[in-house]
Design a protein around this motif. Structure first.
Motif, mmCIF file in Angstrom:
data_model
loop_
_atom_site.group_PDB
_atom_site.id
_atom_site.type_symbol
_atom_site.label_atom_id
_atom_site.label_comp_id
_atom_site.label_asym_id
_atom_site.label_seq_id
_atom_site.Cartn_x
_atom_site.Cartn_y
_atom_site.Cartn_z
ATOM 1 N N UNK A 167 8.327 0.333 -13.283
ATOM 2 C CA UNK A 167 7.548 1.066 -12.272
ATOM 3 C C UNK A 167 8.421 2.087 -11.547
ATOM 4 N N UNK A 168 9.623 1.683 -11.187
ATOM 5 C CA UNK A 168 10.545 2.605 -10.520
ATOM 6 C C UNK A 168 10.897 3.754 -11.464
ATOM 7 N N UNK A 169 11.161 3.441 -12.724
ATOM 8 C CA UNK A 169 11.469 4.477 -13.706
ATOM 9 C C UNK A 169 10.316 5.455 -13.888
ATOM 10 N N UNK A 170 9.096 4.945 -13.892
ATOM 11 C CA UNK A 170 7.934 5.824 -14.022
ATOM 12 C C UNK A 170 7.825 6.753 -12.819
ATOM 13 N N UNK A 208 16.744 -4.379 -3.219
ATOM 14 C CA UNK A 208 17.648 -5.193 -2.409
ATOM 15 C C UNK A 208 17.037 -6.543 -2.063
ATOM 16 N N UNK A 209 15.713 -6.618 -1.978
ATOM 17 C CA UNK A 209 15.075 -7.922 -1.728
ATOM 18 C C UNK A 209 15.272 -8.867 -2.909
ATOM 19 N N UNK A 210 15.477 -8.329 -4.097
ATOM 20 C CA UNK A 210 15.706 -9.159 -5.285
ATOM 21 C C UNK A 210 17.168 -9.562 -5.449
ATOM 22 N N UNK A 211 18.035 -8.909 -4.723
ATOM 23 C CA UNK A 211 19.463 -9.189 -4.829
ATOM 24 C C UNK A 211 19.826 -10.395 -3.970
ATOM 25 N N UNK A 212 20.533 -11.360 -4.539
ATOM 26 C CA UNK A 212 20.984 -12.536 -3.813
ATOM 27 C C UNK A 212 22.477 -12.364 -3.540
ATOM 28 N N UNK A 213 22.873 -12.252 -2.254
ATOM 29 C CA UNK A 213 24.300 -12.052 -1.956
ATOM 30 C C UNK A 213 25.162 -13.136 -2.600
ATOM 31 N N UNK A 214 26.304 -12.717 -3.103
ATOM 32 C CA UNK A 214 27.230 -13.647 -3.737
ATOM 33 C C UNK A 214 27.015 -13.799 -5.228
ATOM 34 N N UNK A 264 10.931 -10.580 -17.528
ATOM 35 C CA UNK A 264 9.669 -9.850 -17.368
ATOM 36 C C UNK A 264 9.367 -9.377 -15.936
ATOM 37 N N UNK A 265 9.629 -10.200 -14.941
ATOM 38 C CA UNK A 265 9.327 -9.800 -13.570
ATOM 39 C C UNK A 265 10.151 -8.613 -13.110
ATOM 40 N N UNK A 325 27.253 -15.181 -12.764
ATOM 41 C CA UNK A 325 26.019 -14.415 -12.659
ATOM 42 C C UNK A 325 25.462 -14.064 -14.035
ATOM 43 N N UNK A 326 24.163 -14.048 -14.127
ATOM 44 C CA UNK A 326 23.514 -13.694 -15.374
ATOM 45 C C UNK A 326 23.526 -12.193 -15.587
ATOM 46 N N UNK A 327 23.076 -11.749 -16.759
ATOM 47 C CA UNK A 327 23.095 -10.320 -17.069
ATOM 48 C C UNK A 327 22.212 -9.500 -16.138
ATOM 49 N N UNK A 328 21.204 -10.117 -15.533
ATOM 50 C CA UNK A 328 20.323 -9.374 -14.645
ATOM 51 C C UNK A 328 21.027 -8.907 -13.384
ATOM 52 N N UNK A 329 22.074 -9.596 -12.976
ATOM 53 C CA UNK A 329 22.784 -9.194 -11.763
ATOM 54 C C UNK A 329 23.373 -7.802 -11.945
ATOM 55 N N UNK A 330 23.980 -7.547 -13.088
ATOM 56 C CA UNK A 330 24.555 -6.220 -13.317
ATOM 57 C C UNK A 330 23.463 -5.166 -13.431
#
Length: 167
Positions: free
Chosen positions: A151-154, A90-96, A143-144, A40-45
């Motif tokens: 936005x969530x942080x704001x 959760x929609x951005x999370x890919x199981x596994x 970026x995405x 997994x890439x760093x974005x997963x964490x």
């Protein structure tokens, strides 16, 4: 002893056998075993941490709402924002794709502070920490995802301000 005689393969059988070999070569089929999934890439964490943080915020809001029902009109909209944040993350999370842990977002057990003022202070502190964490996460994401996290942080920063009595 007479040798066993097998009929010569038909042209159709030879063509099918050759096609199967070409197809196996093209699709990468091997007899060695299946290829390992890339790590997994760093974005997963980053994503799993954001999901877990949202789940923790929701759990805190739910504990406060159970304990201090008089705060429901003020806190329910903020709780609902976090529920929406969690759904989007959760929609951005890919199981596994995580690093061996269970699917993220089990809601932790949380106890609300006994007084309303301490409960509001706990929520305000949690919102500030979450806003800060999302800002740090946005720096590490593509970026995405960074835009979503920002936005969530704001929104969380706005919640903290609202809980402090600000506009």
């Amino acid at each position: 002893m007479d040798a066993l005689r097998f009929p010569a393969p038909t042209r159709r059988a030879a063509m099918l056998g050759g096609s199967a070999a070409v197809l196996a070569t093209i699709t990468g089929c091997t007899t060695v075993g299946q290829a390992q999934a890339p790590p997994p890439g760093p974005e997963v964490s980053v994503l799993t941490a954001a999901i877990q943080n949202e789940a923790a915020l929701i759990a805190l809001y739910e504990a406060v709402l159970r304990t201090h029902r008089s705060l429901a009109d003020r806190l329910k909209p903020l709780h609902d924002h976090h529920t929406q944040h969690l759904a989007v993350l959760q929609r951005h999370y890919v199981p596994g794709t995580n690093t061996g842990t269970a699917t993220p977002a089990p809601r932790p057990a949380v106890t609300a502070p006994g007084s309303e003022s301490r409960a509001l202070a706990a929520l305000r502190s949690a919102e500030r920490k979450a806003a800060s964490a999302r800002a740090e996460d946005a720096v590490r994401a593509d970026p995405g995802l960074a835009q979503l996290l920002a936005c969530i942080g704001a929104c969380e920063a706005g919640h903290a301000q609202s809980l402090a009595g600000g506009a």
